[in-house]
Design a protein around this motif. Sequence first.
Motif, short mmCIF file in Angstrom:
data_model
loop_
_atom_site.label_atom_id
_atom_site.label_comp_id
_atom_site.label_asym_id
_atom_site.label_seq_id
_atom_site.Cartn_x
_atom_site.Cartn_y
_atom_site.Cartn_z
N LEU A 131 -13.94 6.90 -11.70
CA LEU A 131 -15.05 6.60 -10.79
C LEU A 131 -16.26 7.43 -11.21
CD1 LEU A 131 -12.89 6.49 -7.61
CD2 LEU A 131 -14.13 4.58 -8.61
N PRO A 132 -17.36 6.77 -11.54
CA PRO A 132 -18.49 7.49 -12.14
C PRO A 132 -19.14 8.49 -11.19
CG PRO A 132 -19.09 5.22 -11.67
CD PRO A 132 -17.62 5.33 -11.45
N HIS A 133 -18.97 8.28 -9.88
CA HIS A 133 -19.69 9.14 -8.94
C HIS A 133 -18.86 10.35 -8.52
CE1 HIS A 133 -17.24 6.41 -6.61
NE2 HIS A 133 -17.30 7.24 -5.60
N GLU A 186 -6.79 11.51 -1.70
CA GLU A 186 -7.83 11.33 -0.70
C GLU A 186 -7.60 10.03 0.06
OE1 GLU A 186 -11.77 11.13 -2.30
OE2 GLU A 186 -12.59 10.44 -0.39
N VAL A 187 -7.27 8.97 -0.72
CA VAL A 187 -7.02 7.67 -0.11
C VAL A 187 -5.88 7.76 0.90
CG1 VAL A 187 -6.12 5.39 -0.64
CG2 VAL A 187 -7.96 6.35 -2.01
N ILE A 209 0.84 -1.20 0.00
CA ILE A 209 0.00 0.00 0.00
C ILE A 209 0.87 1.25 0.00
CG2 ILE A 209 -1.57 1.34 1.46
CD1 ILE A 209 -3.05 -1.17 2.09
N PRO A 220 -19.69 2.68 -4.19
CA PRO A 220 -20.20 3.79 -5.01
C PRO A 220 -20.33 3.42 -6.49
CG PRO A 220 -18.42 4.54 -3.60
CD PRO A 220 -18.47 3.06 -3.45
N ALA A 221 -19.38 2.65 -7.01
CA ALA A 221 -19.47 2.29 -8.42
C ALA A 221 -20.66 1.38 -8.67
CB ALA A 221 -18.17 1.62 -8.88
N PHE A 264 -8.39 11.66 -6.11
CA PHE A 264 -8.72 10.43 -5.41
C PHE A 264 -7.53 9.73 -4.75
CE2 PHE A 264 -9.73 5.83 -5.44
CZ PHE A 264 -10.72 5.85 -4.47
N CYS A 287 -5.48 1.72 -1.82
CA CYS A 287 -6.62 1.68 -0.90
C CYS A 287 -6.42 0.56 0.12
CB CYS A 287 -7.92 1.39 -1.65
SG CYS A 287 -8.56 2.79 -2.55
N THR A 288 -6.84 0.81 1.35
CA THR A 288 -6.94 -0.29 2.30
C THR A 288 -8.22 -1.04 1.96
OG1 THR A 288 -8.22 1.08 3.79
CG2 THR A 288 -5.85 1.07 4.10
N ARG A 297 1.00 3.89 -2.99
CA ARG A 297 0.51 5.25 -2.72
C ARG A 297 1.51 6.30 -3.17
NH1 ARG A 297 -2.59 5.29 3.14
NH2 ARG A 297 -4.40 4.16 2.38
N LYS A 344 -15.01 3.47 -0.93
CA LYS A 344 -14.72 4.57 -1.84
C LYS A 344 -14.79 4.16 -3.30
CE LYS A 344 -11.78 7.26 1.24
NZ LYS A 344 -12.54 8.50 1.35
N VAL A 345 -14.64 2.86 -3.58
CA VAL A 345 -14.64 2.46 -4.98
C VAL A 345 -15.79 1.51 -5.31
CG1 VAL A 345 -13.33 1.34 -6.81
CG2 VAL A 345 -12.17 2.81 -5.18
N GLN A 358 -11.25 1.09 2.45
CA GLN A 358 -11.36 2.15 1.43
C GLN A 358 -11.82 1.59 0.10
OE1 GLN A 358 -7.36 3.69 1.68
NE2 GLN A 358 -8.06 5.59 2.63
#
Lengths: 341, 662
Positions: free
Chosen positions: A119-121, A133-134, A102, B260-261, A130, B248-249, A106, B256-257, B252
């Motif tokens: 990501l669509p949202h 943010e993570v 990770i 929502p998707a 993003f 991502c953990t 990152r 977050k993915v 997450q």
Amino acid sequence: MHPAPVKLACRNVWKIYGPHPERLLQGGAVPTLSEIRESQHVGAVRAASLDVRTGEIFVIMGLSGSGKSTLIRCLARLIEPTEGEILFDGQDLLKASPSEMIEIRRHKMGMVFQHFALLPHLTVLQNVAFPLEVQGVARNLREARASEVISLVGLDGREDYYPRQLSGGQQQRVGIARSLAVEPELWFLDEPFSALDPLIRREMQDEFLRIQKKLKKSIVFITHDFDEAIRLADRIAIMKDGALIQIATPEELVLNPADAYVAEFTAHVPRAKVVTLGRIMVPGAAENVAGTLPASTRVEACAGRIEAAALPHAVTDDAGRVIGHVTPRAVIDVLLGRGGA
Amino acid sequence: MNPLALRSLLWLGLFAVSLALAGFAPALGLAPVPVPFWLRVDLAGAISAAMRWLVETASFGLFTFKDLTRAIAALIDLPYQGARFVLVEGLREGRGSRAVTLIPPLGWLTVTLVMTALGVWAKGWRLGLFLGLCFVYLAAFGRWESAMITLASIVIAVPIGVAGGLVLGVAAYLWPLVNRVLSPVLDLMQTVPTFAYLVPILFLFGFGPVAALLATVIYAMPPMVRVTTLALRSVPTELEELSRMVGCTGRQRLSKVLLPAALPDLMVGVNQVIMLSLNMVIIASMIGAGGLGFDVLNALRRLDIGAGVEAGLAITALAVALDRLSQAMAQRSQRPGVVLRGSVWRRHRWGLSVLAMALAISLLGWALPALQTWPESATLSTKGFWSDLVKYININYFDQLEAVKGAMLGWLLLPVKRFLLALPWPWVLALLALAGAQLGGRKLALTCAALGLFILSTGLWEQAMTTLYLCGVSVLIAGLIGVPLGVLAASSETAARVIGAVIDTLQTLPSFVYLIPVVMLFRVGDFSAMIAVVLYALAPAVRYSAHGLRSVPPELIEAGTVCGCTRWQLLTRIRLPSALPDMLLGLNQTIMLALSMLVITALVGTRDLGQEVYIALTRADTGAGLVAGLAIAAIAIIADRLIAAGAAQARARLGLQGETAA
Ligand SMILES: Nc1ncnc2c1ncn2[C@@H]1O[C@H](COP(=O)(O)OP(=O)(O)OP(=O)(O)O)[C@@H](O)[C@H]1O
Ligand SMILES: [Mg+2]
């Protein structure tokens, strides 16, 4: 020339799909393609070894199904290889713990996906922010950084759009911006431009080269478009049935193909696009010259200039020393596909 | 002769033998084949005993099973009381007629306003207006309190069902083991009819709204689990890879993915949970849910035509309103919104102003009671109208209605019933095994025979055959009506739109509602049951045949046209055969819906397995109820497996035909 240090290396990497992949490789066995097929397995990647140097654009090419995506996903450890070693800055990635992975992802790796994977949202701004943010970066900091990369890829003013409101080319720019937001040292791109039409693709390639000139990342780039590979690559690896057949500069690949398959692959490439002046020059300085050109210039890029001049051009090495000269005649030979080159 | 024709001939022969067996066995004085004692298992008794042990003696050391059920009940009761407080009762002091209201519940205007605002937010003014009208209807026709009791149950059941479904669905997505355990349980839960859930819950939790809520949640949750797992699986792999590439953990990645998707798909699941909850809340009025369902039940029991129709219409209004709203919200989650920046006020202007208005109206309600409770004097009633209408029909068209009923009973229903009941059970089991063997091989044959034996062992053979007969006839008629409608819908856009709209509305109605008009016109009995079942089960027959016909490859039709087929030939030679696999799926769905409706028609006096469940329910006899429910599930599973195997064969045959043609 002293080569840059190796950023990412893989040694003897295998990825075999099927019921019992590990059995095929037991005790250091090296199964052939037909052995793998007969036992109902798929050899997606077979004994792949390669080095990606710092600051280099390393392109992987091959036909559909040759294992490019599988290999790049093994390099990023999105897929666990059946066997092999992947060294990132000398550290074995496959031995890294989940939390180490990770951390590495990152801060040190980025990936651009073939189908954009937006990501669509989230809006453009939020998509690009993003990765930050993570990581838990504060909102104002990450959005400031995201705005920076968004203007780097030329999408100013679209921050609040949603992905589906953008064209394919714009979506891919968002994907690129997102992978740049964390300033990765190593950048993976899996056919990033293949979903785009030829005009936009070319535009994106130029954009990509411009960004790379500025940022100097170490890049692994997949494509099955040879023109694209030639335009972008420092070195190209040709893949077939999961194996890497040849790794070389575009010029080497065209002039000295390792086997009939590579020869066929490169047969239709106009020589002028890959041959450099260094290869066709006559060693030694000429008496009168029309100008000087670096040895790494491709013929295509300077053919007009050389051909128009009455006198030969001097050729210089990286350090600017004159090492030879090219005549218009040699350039015309290349353009017409005559002679050895 | 080709194997298909041979097989048809074989079954024709078997049918003739069956007819002979059924016809002559009684005439020759052959007694029905007795069921040997070793095939009789008192499963019902065992289950009842186990339940009694659970409730009376089972203990986990620190606490008993009874404590556990009490704790669950309390846990659910708390939010339910909250919802009732807000929507129905408010805060009162004292009891009975001397009670003084301290804080009133939300008034009709407030609730209507909020629903309208939700509609506008989700889709637009048209939907908002529609929702507002639905709620005004509830208030104006004096159904407000019942509707709010029902709504209170739904407001509590839906979040629990959705949350539970999400958790289980995510678990099944993450851990294959959970998936392997869960998926047969979900399969079974979908085939066991609704009433059968009620019995053990009634036994464990007693009569009342909490038991009803629990039944509702259990009934409405399985589709959410399925939808969640499916939705997560269908998130593009690239997005999953993205989540790992950016580091991502695990949490997450989900929050977050993946979730929502998957949101648009999940919202479809939420819509299903809402509609199933409504259906079950209405049915669960039998174990004390109250509300609109209780009104219907009451009216049915008293044969109070007007009240029944009115309550039914109120349920319809509520169902359609909730369905449209949740569908609009599902679609909204797919639309990109406009990003608003700035202060909290700027970003939530719309929500805040609605809230302020609702508050203002509530306060005004102190001064103007008409804003709080719809004034009694202005309450409309159509009871008289409906009673008169039904009376009119019954007086003027009695003969015609009776003639239809009599003809159907005499020529179709009763002969089929007599035939099936007269068949000796070993013969039926043998036919089942043979069908299984032909369609799916040895394993399917064994499954069918074993499930048949299970039904036999419960001692409910006769009831099971009655179920089979009612279900069979209803499905046949649903097919006879549904397939032509499907053909029509497939052949013209206008027809498709009209039929689609009607079918959609029919499907949103809770099953209870279908009983009302049927009972009004035909009173109780098998015929009424059959009509209700046909109405309820019609939708998939229409929808699947239309879909199947529409997805016939155009080249095939062109090939037919080039060969000079007439329209009729095109339909019978090309389109229908190609649509067969789809139509078989529709048949499967029709049977499942028919079985679930059949259980509810126990209320109009059928004598099948549904009646057994209903009787068990009135006696709180868990064993008997569950066993009868499982017997229905067994029939459903047999039908499902046979048809699925048949569809697979049909598909393989079509594929093969394509190959030889190429
Ligand atoms: N999960 C999997 N299971 C089994 N086989 C797989 C799996 N993933 C890939 N393969 C097989 O591995 C081989 C290489 O696939 P890969 O996706 O790496 O090809 P590719 O070179 O990226 O092709 P393309 O240019 O079409 O993207 C293919 O034959 C494919 O069928
Ligand atoms: Mg690929």
